[in-house]
Design an enzyme around this catalytic site. Structure first.
Site, PDB file in Angstrom:
ATOM      1  CB  SER A 135      -1.289  -0.099   0.362  1.00  0.00           C
ATOM      2  OG  SER A 135      -2.446  -0.875   0.184  1.00  0.00           O
ATOM      3  CE  LYS A 161      -1.122  -3.650  -1.391  1.00  0.00           C
ATOM      4  NZ  LYS A 161      -0.374  -4.496  -0.442  1.00  0.00           N
ATOM      5  CE  LYS A 163      -4.913  -3.435   0.352  1.00  0.00           C
ATOM      6  NZ  LYS A 163      -4.456  -4.817   0.654  1.00  0.00           N
ATOM      7  CG  ASP A 189      -3.275  -6.739  -1.940  1.00  0.00           C
ATOM      8  OD1 ASP A 189      -3.732  -7.890  -2.126  1.00  0.00           O
ATOM      9  OD2 ASP A 189      -2.816  -6.364  -0.841  1.00  0.00           O
ATOM     10  CD  GLU A 214      -0.102  -7.729  -1.884  1.00  0.00           C
ATOM     11  OE1 GLU A 214       0.163  -6.629  -2.430  1.00  0.00           O
ATOM     12  OE2 GLU A 214      -0.118  -7.867  -0.649  1.00  0.00           O
ATOM     13  CG  ASP A 239      -0.274 -10.395   1.807  1.00  0.00           C
ATOM     14  OD1 ASP A 239       0.195 -10.923   2.828  1.00  0.00           O
ATOM     15  OD2 ASP A 239      -0.904  -9.309   1.867  1.00  0.00           O
ATOM     16  CE  LYS A 263       0.873  -7.630   4.402  1.00  0.00           C
ATOM     17  NZ  LYS A 263      -0.576  -7.851   4.278  1.00  0.00           N
ATOM     18  N   GLY A 291       2.899  -4.477   4.634  1.00  0.00           N
ATOM     19  CA  GLY A 291       2.576  -3.730   5.842  1.00  0.00           C
ATOM     20  C   GLY A 291       1.208  -4.109   6.346  1.00  0.00           C
TER      21      GLY A 291
HETATM   22  O1  OSB Z   1      -3.053  -7.047   2.057  1.00  0.00           O
HETATM   23  O2  OSB Z   1      -1.277  -5.933   2.072  1.00  0.00           O
HETATM   24  C1  OSB Z   1      -2.388  -6.143   2.549  1.00  0.00           C
HETATM   25  C2  OSB Z   1      -3.219  -3.539   5.212  1.00  0.00           C
HETATM   26  C3  OSB Z   1      -3.830  -4.336   6.160  1.00  0.00           C
HETATM   27  C4  OSB Z   1      -4.006  -5.672   5.903  1.00  0.00           C
HETATM   28  C5  OSB Z   1      -3.555  -6.224   4.705  1.00  0.00           C
HETATM   29  C6  OSB Z   1      -2.925  -5.439   3.761  1.00  0.00           C
HETATM   30  C7  OSB Z   1      -2.780  -4.061   4.007  1.00  0.00           C
HETATM   31  C8  OSB Z   1      -2.208  -3.132   3.054  1.00  0.00           C
HETATM   32  C9  OSB Z   1      -1.637  -1.828   3.588  1.00  0.00           C
HETATM   33  O3  OSB Z   1      -2.234  -3.286   1.853  1.00  0.00           O
HETATM   34  C10 OSB Z   1      -0.186  -1.935   3.826  1.00  0.00           C
HETATM   35  C11 OSB Z   1       0.340  -0.779   4.657  1.00  0.00           C
HETATM   36  O4  OSB Z   1       0.434   0.326   4.128  1.00  0.00           O
HETATM   37  O5  OSB Z   1       0.647  -0.994   5.848  1.00  0.00           O
HETATM   38 MG    MG Z   2      -1.824  -7.880   0.548  1.00  0.00          MG
END
Ligand code: OSB
Ligand code: MG
Length: 368
Positions: A135, A161, A163, A189, A214, A239, A263, A291
């Protein structure tokens, strides 16, 4: 099992690079760890709540408070405690799934360690290693983003992915496609940064062949996601909206989720996460393991879950060095784009005592 007590431990782990999303920037992961002590073994659970209630309504201090005030005392009153009794024992308390997940995971870890069984086997894992994505946070320039993506692809990550947020969506996706080609598995995402009124704008992502988008809309906007899914061709993945097997079934039935990010922390634990996997598999909906910037403890459990048969897309189960200079456990290392599923008892990993001592900021013992 008889519980002797529960330790709440706070650790502070600096991230190797700041992680920016549409809801904020993280530079340090302040984690709440739950350790349960029984007559036979101890077990660990990592609470995925973040310091501020921006990703979800939960946050670290609230998780510690509800554990200390309500959840741990409820376990003390539970006869014949095992991991499968934790959910029912905590059900009278609404919400607080991240806190509940940490406690259930710690009990499950203790039980499995005492019985010399691995979490992967307990959950029904069918793979010895899992494919990994990464991510990538919002950056201050496209150049900086391309350098970061180049580094992750060179490291072997099998899926990227990005953001996104309004003002950082079409341009970064186009730049990554132009530089790295159409073959790269690419997804985005939004962490709920858009409304359904943005559908025409989000349709501009359609030509880029993304694996999924996402959580584009608010966590409560299930119908909005269903409507959006009719207006764009990129598959919609949820999510934040997926809090249980029941909400997953409803979202799928309404056409709001073509794919689900599972998650465990967000849904109250690994047992409910497995139920979501089962519901999605029954509907033919692919799932992947999300994650929350976990340490090696939470990562070990996520990797075990990601080895279930319905996890057909690479997860946000990145290697330890994507997050931390020094992980709490033996580091998870990427090999051929995969992480190995721990096979030892329970989570299969333990905190390294010297590291744990160095990063701990507070401990609290709750006797039972
Ligand atoms: O939205 O998936 C998410 C991290 C913290 C809170 C929300 C998210 C995320 C990530 C990182 O996208 C996921 C990871 O590498 O742990
Ligand atoms: Mg997410």
């Amino acid at each position: 099992m008889r519980l002797e007590g529960v330790e709440l431990r706070r650790v502070s782990m600096p991230l190797v690079t700041p992680f920016r999303t549409s809801f904020g920037t993280e530079t340090t992961r302040d984690v709440l760890l739950v350790r349960v002590v029984t007559g036979e073994a101890q077990g660990w659970g990592e609470c995925v709540a973040m310091a501020d209630p921006r990703y979800s309504s939960e946050y670290t201090e609230a998780a510690a408070d509800v554990l200390r005030r309500h959840l741990v005392p409820a376990l003390a009153a539970t006869p014949r405690l095992d991991a499968y009794a934790v959910g029912p024992a905590l059900a009278p308390f609404r919400g607080h799934r991240m806190a509940k997940a940490a406690l259930e995971t710690a009990v499950l870890d203790a039980e499995l360690r005492a019985g010399d069984r691995s979490l992967a086997r307990e959950l029904g894992a069918v793979h010895e290693r899992v494919p990994c994505g990464v991510s990538v946070g919002i950056m201050s320039s496209i150049g900086e983003l391309l350098d970061a993506v180049a580094g992750y692809l060179a490291a072997g990550y099998l899926r990227i992915k990005l953001k996104i947020e309004p003002g950082w969506d079409v341009a970064p996706v186009r730049a990554v496609r132009e530089r790295f080609g159409d073959e790269v598995l690419l997804q985005v995402d939004a962490n709920a940064a858009y409304t359904v009124a943005d559908a025409r704008h989000l349709a501009r992502l359609d030509p880029f062949g993304l694996v999924l988008i996402e959580q584009p809309l608010d966590e409560e906007d299930i119908l909005g996601h269903a409507r959006l899914a009719q207006l764009i061709t990129t598959p919609v993945c949820l999510d934040e909206s997926i809090t249980s097997a029941r909400t997953a079934a409803a979202a799928i039935s309404l056409g709001a989720a073509a794919i689900v990010n599972v998650k465990p922390g967000r849904v109250g634990g690994y047992l409910e996460a497995r139920r979501i996997h089962d519901v999605c598999a029954a509907h033919g909906v692919p799932v992947w393991c999300g994650g929350m910037l976990e340490t090696g403890l939470g990562r070990a459990a996520n990797v075990a879950l990601a080895a279930l048969p319905g996890f057909t897309l690479p997860g946000d189960t990145s290697a330890s060095d994507r997050y931390f200079g020094t992980d709490l456990t033996e580091p998870f290392v990427l090999r051929d784009g995969h992480l190995s599923v721990p096979a030892g008892p329970g989570l299969g990993v333990e905190p390294l005592p010297e590291v744990l001592r160095a990063v701990t900021t507070a401990t609290e013992w709750l006797p039972l």
